[in-house]
Design an enzyme around this catalytic site. Structure first.
Site, mmCIF file in Angstrom:
data_model
loop_
_atom_site.group_PDB
_atom_site.id
_atom_site.type_symbol
_atom_site.label_atom_id
_atom_site.label_comp_id
_atom_site.label_asym_id
_atom_site.label_seq_id
_atom_site.Cartn_x
_atom_site.Cartn_y
_atom_site.Cartn_z
ATOM 1 N N ASN A 139 0.995 -1.148 0.078
ATOM 2 C CA ASN A 139 -0.026 -0.002 -0.014
ATOM 3 C C ASN A 139 0.719 1.299 0.133
ATOM 4 O O ASN A 139 0.455 2.216 -0.647
ATOM 5 C CB ASN A 139 -1.034 0.090 1.264
ATOM 6 C CG ASN A 139 -1.910 -1.036 1.111
ATOM 7 O OD1 ASN A 139 -1.960 -1.828 0.152
ATOM 8 N ND2 ASN A 139 -2.691 -1.439 2.356
ATOM 9 N N THR B 198 -13.520 37.255 -33.883
ATOM 10 C CA THR B 198 -14.474 37.108 -32.526
ATOM 11 C C THR B 198 -15.871 36.328 -33.064
ATOM 12 O O THR B 198 -16.065 36.674 -34.259
ATOM 13 C CB THR B 198 -14.675 38.085 -31.757
ATOM 14 O OG1 THR B 198 -15.645 39.091 -32.621
ATOM 15 C CG2 THR B 198 -13.349 39.069 -31.216
ATOM 16 N N HIS B 199 -16.357 35.489 -32.372
ATOM 17 C CA HIS B 199 -17.537 34.603 -33.015
ATOM 18 C C HIS B 199 -17.322 34.038 -34.105
ATOM 19 O O HIS B 199 -18.111 33.915 -35.039
ATOM 20 C CB HIS B 199 -18.779 35.803 -33.080
ATOM 21 C CG HIS B 199 -18.955 36.612 -32.017
ATOM 22 N ND1 HIS B 199 -20.026 36.486 -30.975
ATOM 23 C CD2 HIS B 199 -18.460 37.857 -31.632
ATOM 24 C CE1 HIS B 199 -20.134 37.206 -30.117
ATOM 25 N NE2 HIS B 199 -18.972 38.198 -30.405
ATOM 26 N N SER C 20 -6.353 10.112 -48.479
ATOM 27 C CA SER C 20 -7.508 9.542 -48.396
ATOM 28 C C SER C 20 -7.243 8.326 -49.154
ATOM 29 O O SER C 20 -6.696 8.519 -50.211
ATOM 30 C CB SER C 20 -8.658 10.432 -48.923
ATOM 31 O OG SER C 20 -9.563 9.757 -49.295
ATOM 32 N N LYS D 103 -6.696 14.522 -51.354
ATOM 33 C CA LYS D 103 -6.990 14.939 -49.959
ATOM 34 C C LYS D 103 -5.666 14.982 -49.272
ATOM 35 O O LYS D 103 -4.650 14.320 -49.532
ATOM 36 C CB LYS D 103 -7.950 13.946 -49.344
ATOM 37 C CG LYS D 103 -9.195 14.067 -49.681
ATOM 38 C CD LYS D 103 -9.930 15.336 -49.290
ATOM 39 C CE LYS D 103 -10.235 15.557 -47.821
ATOM 40 N NZ LYS D 103 -11.126 14.449 -47.392
ATOM 41 N N GLU E 214 -6.705 16.406 -35.352
ATOM 42 C CA GLU E 214 -7.964 15.977 -35.301
ATOM 43 C C GLU E 214 -7.923 15.035 -34.263
ATOM 44 O O GLU E 214 -8.919 14.815 -33.110
ATOM 45 C CB GLU E 214 -8.549 15.231 -36.474
ATOM 46 C CG GLU E 214 -8.826 16.123 -37.732
ATOM 47 C CD GLU E 214 -9.333 15.391 -39.044
ATOM 48 O OE1 GLU E 214 -10.290 14.688 -39.165
ATOM 49 O OE2 GLU E 214 -8.294 15.183 -39.845
ATOM 50 N N GLN F 218 -6.588 0.774 -7.455
ATOM 51 C CA GLN F 218 -5.708 0.075 -8.306
ATOM 52 C C GLN F 218 -6.172 0.907 -9.830
ATOM 53 O O GLN F 218 -5.440 0.829 -10.574
ATOM 54 C CB GLN F 218 -5.856 -1.236 -8.457
ATOM 55 C CG GLN F 218 -5.091 -1.994 -9.491
ATOM 56 C CD GLN F 218 -5.092 -3.376 -9.571
ATOM 57 O OE1 GLN F 218 -4.742 -3.858 -8.257
ATOM 58 N NE2 GLN F 218 -5.653 -4.156 -10.481
ATOM 59 N N LYS G 81 -4.250 4.156 -11.770
ATOM 60 C CA LYS G 81 -3.018 4.297 -12.712
ATOM 61 C C LYS G 81 -3.359 4.329 -14.178
ATOM 62 O O LYS G 81 -2.800 5.210 -14.897
ATOM 63 C CB LYS G 81 -1.991 3.235 -12.230
ATOM 64 C CG LYS G 81 -1.547 3.584 -11.148
ATOM 65 C CD LYS G 81 -0.419 2.589 -10.272
ATOM 66 C CE LYS G 81 -1.123 1.367 -9.942
ATOM 67 N NZ LYS G 81 -2.096 1.988 -8.732
HETATM 68 N N1 ARG Z 1 -1.859 -3.213 -7.653
HETATM 69 C C1 ARG Z 1 -2.368 -2.726 -6.266
HETATM 70 C C2 ARG Z 1 -2.758 -1.048 -6.561
HETATM 71 O O1 ARG Z 1 -2.543 -0.882 -7.796
HETATM 72 C C3 ARG Z 1 -1.127 -2.673 -5.516
HETATM 73 C C4 ARG Z 1 -1.285 -2.614 -4.081
HETATM 74 C C5 ARG Z 1 -2.178 -3.724 -3.446
HETATM 75 N N2 ARG Z 1 -2.473 -3.741 -2.146
HETATM 76 C C6 ARG Z 1 -3.310 -4.727 -1.413
HETATM 77 N N3 ARG Z 1 -3.403 -4.691 -0.336
HETATM 78 N N4 ARG Z 1 -3.858 -5.380 -2.329
HETATM 79 O O2 ARG Z 1 -3.173 -0.533 -5.864
#
Ligand code: ARG
Length: 462
Positions: A107, A152-153, A274, A280, A287, A319, A322
């Site tokens: 953790n 503008t606009h 294209s 094109k 985009e 989790q 990320k």
């Molecule tokens: N993969 C977990 C995360 O990204 C890692 C930490 C896991 N901790 C746990 N007590 N299971 O949060």
């Protein structure tokens, strides 16, 4: 699947459970940060006498070896990167590897990794922002006198110059650089040593690991340290803001490169063709930046929604912090580079831009301003010029074509010298107020911007 836990389990988990819980693929983004965090931790364990110095050296050597080998040597059929590295460490140095996880939990480990990762990524973002600003400055100087319509606009409003227009984007980047720096400071505190949620009975030294990892200080409360994800939300917000600005630049490039405008030709290196229409030349990168901004903005919402119901203490929900973070940072980095490439290779159609300023009535304000300087109240001047515009429209002529006779006919109160202010070049040259496109004002702005750009970091506009 090999696990770091399971001692108290008599049955193995279902395969779907293993797969559903895996974060290894995402975690590979910060495999290096995980090792660096572990090295700091194990040195501290040795220095504090929690494990022997020899054990600490052995573990550190093993971690360095893993770093040298690269992630190809890790077993990826595991739950997460922490497991993969510990398993590899065990293969390399045997049972002593098991001592690395003393006084630590995944953790605090994962929170440390994410903060270190963000720290490193922000340094890259700072650099990319500076590079793009450098290009804008260069082009701002080069095109300082190149006339173009200002809008503008989305309607022609008043003539400006391309250099002035490009410099407007410099300041948005400056603000985002400043925001990124503040985020860097705010996020740069260490969760390491908070363990699962409540610290540890081992005599650890959190100040030492924080200092070694380049953090300002340890986060004072272990429960907070393992629960907080607000710095990731800040990062997602920042990424969203940068993407919004890049999306707006992209939108301009899409518009300006279309035949209706014809202001710019984007180079072959950044456009695509294209499959059916041979003529094109599509601004796909612009985009896509515009399109991917949607996801970058949704990433903040994704995590905010995840966080709002979580009580303190680690929850596995986090989790999910990320993937949006990695996604947004990747988008920001790629988009900063692509906008740089598009602008660097852009072929501005200066004549077309300058000529499109003519005949578009965008000097009407200049005439009104001129009348106001003769003592006529601006409101009244505005009305008089309105009449002149109607007259031109009826005759099918432009403001620049107006003859002294036509003027005397429709607005006898306007002195004939006023006709000279209707040329677009003069219009830009007279707008010398601070922040305006007039040559002196723009020169001052360019010097101001260059001073800031040459200073390390991002002071705002002061
Ligand atoms: N993969 C977990 C995360 O990204 C890692 C930490 C896991 N901790 C746990 N007590 N299971 O949060």
């Amino acid at each position: 699947m090999k696990k770091l836990w399971g001692g108290a389990f008599s049955e193995t988990t279902a395969e779907l459970v293993d797969r559903f819980g895996q974060s290894i693929e995402t975690d590979l983004n910060f495999w290096q940060e995980d090792i660096i965090g572990s090295v700091a931790h194990v040195r501290m364990l040795g220095n504090q006498g929690i494990i022997t110095l020899e054990e600490a050296k052995l573990i550190e050597g093993g971690l360095e070896k893993i770093h040298e080998e690269g992630p190809e040597f890790l077993h990826l059929d595991v739950e997460d990167i922490h497991t993969a590295i510990e398993i590899r460490l065990h293969e390399l140095i045997g049972d002593v590897a098991g001592k690395l996880h003393t006084a630590r939990s995944r953790n605090d480990q994962v929170a440390t990794d994410t903060r270190l990762y963000l720290h490193n990524e922000l340094l890259i973002v700072f650099d990319l922002i500076k590079k793009l600003q450098g290009l804008l400055l260069e082009q701002g100087e080069k095109y300082r006198d190149s006339l173009m319509p200002g809008y503008t606009h989305q309607q022609r409003a008043q003539p400006i110059t391309l250099g002035f227009h490009l410099m407007a984007h410099f300041w948005g980047l400056q603000r985002n650089g400043w925001r990124a720096e503040r985020l860097f400071e705010l996020a740069n505190y260490s969760p390491l040593g908070s363990a699962a949620l409540a610290g540890t009975s081992f005599p650890i030294d959190r100040n030492a690991t924080a200092a070694e990892l380049g953090f300002t200080a340890p986060i004072p409360n272990a429960l907070d340290a393992t629960s907080d994800r607000s710095y990731i939300l800040d990062a997602l917000h920042l990424c969203g803001l940068i993407m919004i600005d890049l999306s707006r630049i992209s939108q301009e490039l899409v518009l300006f490169s279309g035949r209706e405008f014809g202001f710019v030709k984007l180079s072959d290196s950044v456009t695509t063709g294209s499959s059916i229409m041979p003529q094109k030349r599509n601004p796909d990168m612009a985009e896509l930046i515009r399109g991917r901004t949607g996801r970058a903005l949704a990433n903040w919402n994704t995590l905010a929604t995840t966080m709002k119901g979580l009580p303190l203490g680690y929850n596995r929900d986090t989790q999910e912090d990320k993937p949006p973070l990695f996604d947004s940072l990747r988008k920001v980095k790629d988009s900063l580079k692509l906008v740089h490439l598009m602008l660097e290779t852009a072929d501005w159609q200066l004549e077309r831009m300058a000529s499109s300023v003519r005949g578009d009535f965008s000097t009407a304000t200049d005439l009104a301003d001129y009348l106001a300087t003769t003592g006529i109240p601006f409101r009244q001047a505005h009305e008089i010029v309105g009449k002149v515009v109607i007259e031109c429209n009826t005759r099918g002529c432009t403001l620049e074509d107006l003859t002294p006779e036509m003027l005397a006919n429709v607005a006898p109160e306007v002195p004939v010298e006023a006709l000279s202010v209707l040329q677009p070049e003069g219009s830009v040259q007279r707008r010398e107020s601070l922040g305006g496109p007039g040559p002196k004002a723009l020169q001052a702005q360019l010097e101001h911007a260059r001073r800031l750009w040459e200073t390390s970091g991002f002071a705002t506009v002061a």
